[in-house]
Enzyme design. Structure first.
Site, PDB file in Angstrom:
ATOM      1  CE  LYS A   1      -3.877  -2.307   1.967  1.00  0.00           C
ATOM      2  NZ  LYS A   1      -4.380  -3.127   3.222  1.00  0.00           N
TER       3      LYS A   1
ATOM      4  CD  GLN B   1      -3.533  -4.533   6.986  1.00  0.00           C
ATOM      5  OE1 GLN B   1      -3.551  -3.612   5.307  1.00  0.00           O
ATOM      6  NE2 GLN B   1      -3.847  -5.777   6.379  1.00  0.00           N
TER       7      GLN B   1
ATOM      8  CG  ASP C   1      -9.821  -1.064   4.854  1.00  0.00           C
ATOM      9  OD1 ASP C   1      -9.215  -1.416   3.285  1.00  0.00           O
ATOM     10  OD2 ASP C   1      -8.737  -1.372   6.154  1.00  0.00           O
TER      11      ASP C   1
END
Ligand code: NDP
Length: 293
Positions: free
Chosen positions: A52, A96, A119
């Protein structure tokens, strides 16, 4: 059979976003910013986060990786999230997963400003996605939709069966594809482990999305001739012939299913790369929305 080259499509999307970012820079507009918060030392999470960060750098985003030890308290993590909620340089916040056991993932997700929830896991975004309003949609399902669209695979009125009902893949894929909208409008079935005869369901799919987490679980007898097969699975299978000791395998028995499918995604190089591309796309979207563009 046509291979759906997710790796290539993802590279195209990243190039498009890079161009847009350069244009924004030239016009003096705000550059999107993404912060990724990584707790603990799970090796797979570190690999994902590196990917990422690399994508952000290549595109020219403002980006930061905040690494914290597994011993961080929930309160400290919530404070960190809150600091970025209030930091105008960052339009996307990604924590994460998975988090250590002493931290409640739900509480952390709820703490992220929904406008920065790239997300797409915050209940506000999940709800908006479900009712068909504008939302930051989860990246993997968006990637699936994008692949179907870029290969001009019709979805309207098609029977899309998704095997798996997780909140990150199965359910949001269903929510996205059932909408009465362009690039969706499918007849959607969500199947899961309680199915008595899973093959009888999957064989009726025009588009079959496998998000199960079991290597090569979907076999040729479970697939209709000419179906479109999207393999989300990313399973590590021990393989002594590989330097790292394993190989990545999807949820679909690619070798045999590809003989029946009209389109199929490979693993790796199918859905996987799309997830990061759509994260970059969500960050751009969040930036524009926050800036009132
Ligand atoms: P989960 O483990 O959260 O969900 C798996 C789903 O599969 C569950 O709904 C489960 O049913 C269902 N399932 C399990 N066994 C069976 C069975 N025998 N028959 C029918 N259904 C079954 O996984 P995720 O959704 O998080 O991930 C799925 C896969 O996708 C994994 O391999 C993961 O690594 C990969 N993945 C890939 C991404 C990418 O970027 N390419 C991103 C995210 C995930 P039940 O609910 O009843 O338990």
């Amino acid at each position: 059979m046509r291979l759906i080259e997710g790796k290539k499509i993802a590279a195209d999307i990243r190039a498009e976003i890079k161009e847009e970012t350069e244009r924004r820079r030239a016009e003096g507009k705000t550059i999107p910013g993404l912060v990724v918060i990584l707790v603990g030392d799970d090796p797979a999470s570190h690999t994902y986060v590196r990917g990422k960060g690399k994508a952000c750098e290549e595109i020219g985003y403002v980006s930061k990786i905040e690494t914290r030890p597994a011993s961080i308290t929930q309160e400290e993590l919530l404070d960190l999230v809150n600091a970025y909620n209030n930091d105008d340089a960052y339009h996307g916040i990604l924590v994460q997963m998975p988090l250590p056991d002493h931290i409640d993932e739900k509480t952390v997700i709820h703490a992220i400003d929904p406008r920065k929830d790239v997300d797409g896991f915050h209940p506000i975004n999940v709800g908006n996605l479900m009712i068909g309003d504008d939302a930051l949609a989860p990246c993997t399902p968006s990637g699936i939709q994008e692949l179907l669209a870029r290969y001009e695979i019709p979805t309207k009125g098609k029977h899309l069966v998704v095997v798996g009902r997780s909140n990150i893949v199965g359910k949001p894929t269903a929510a996205l594809m059932v909408q009465k909208k362009e690039r969706a409008n499918a007849i959607v079935t969500v199947a899961h482990s309680a199915a008595e005869d899973l093959a009888a369901i999957t064989r009726t799919a025009d588009i079959l999305v496998a998000a199960i987490g079991r290597a090569e679980f979907v076999t040729a007898d479970m697939v209709k001739e000419g179906a479109v097969v999207i393999d989300v699975g990313m399973n590590r299978v021990e393989d002594a012939s590989k330097k790292r000791g394993y190989r990545l395998t999807g949820d679909v028995d690619f070798e045999n299913v590809s003989e029946k499918a009209s389109f199929i995604t490979p693993v790796p190089g199918g859905v996987g790369p799309m997830t990061i591309a759509m994260l970059m796309s969500n960050t751009m979207k969040a930036c524009k929305q926050i800036c009132g563009e």
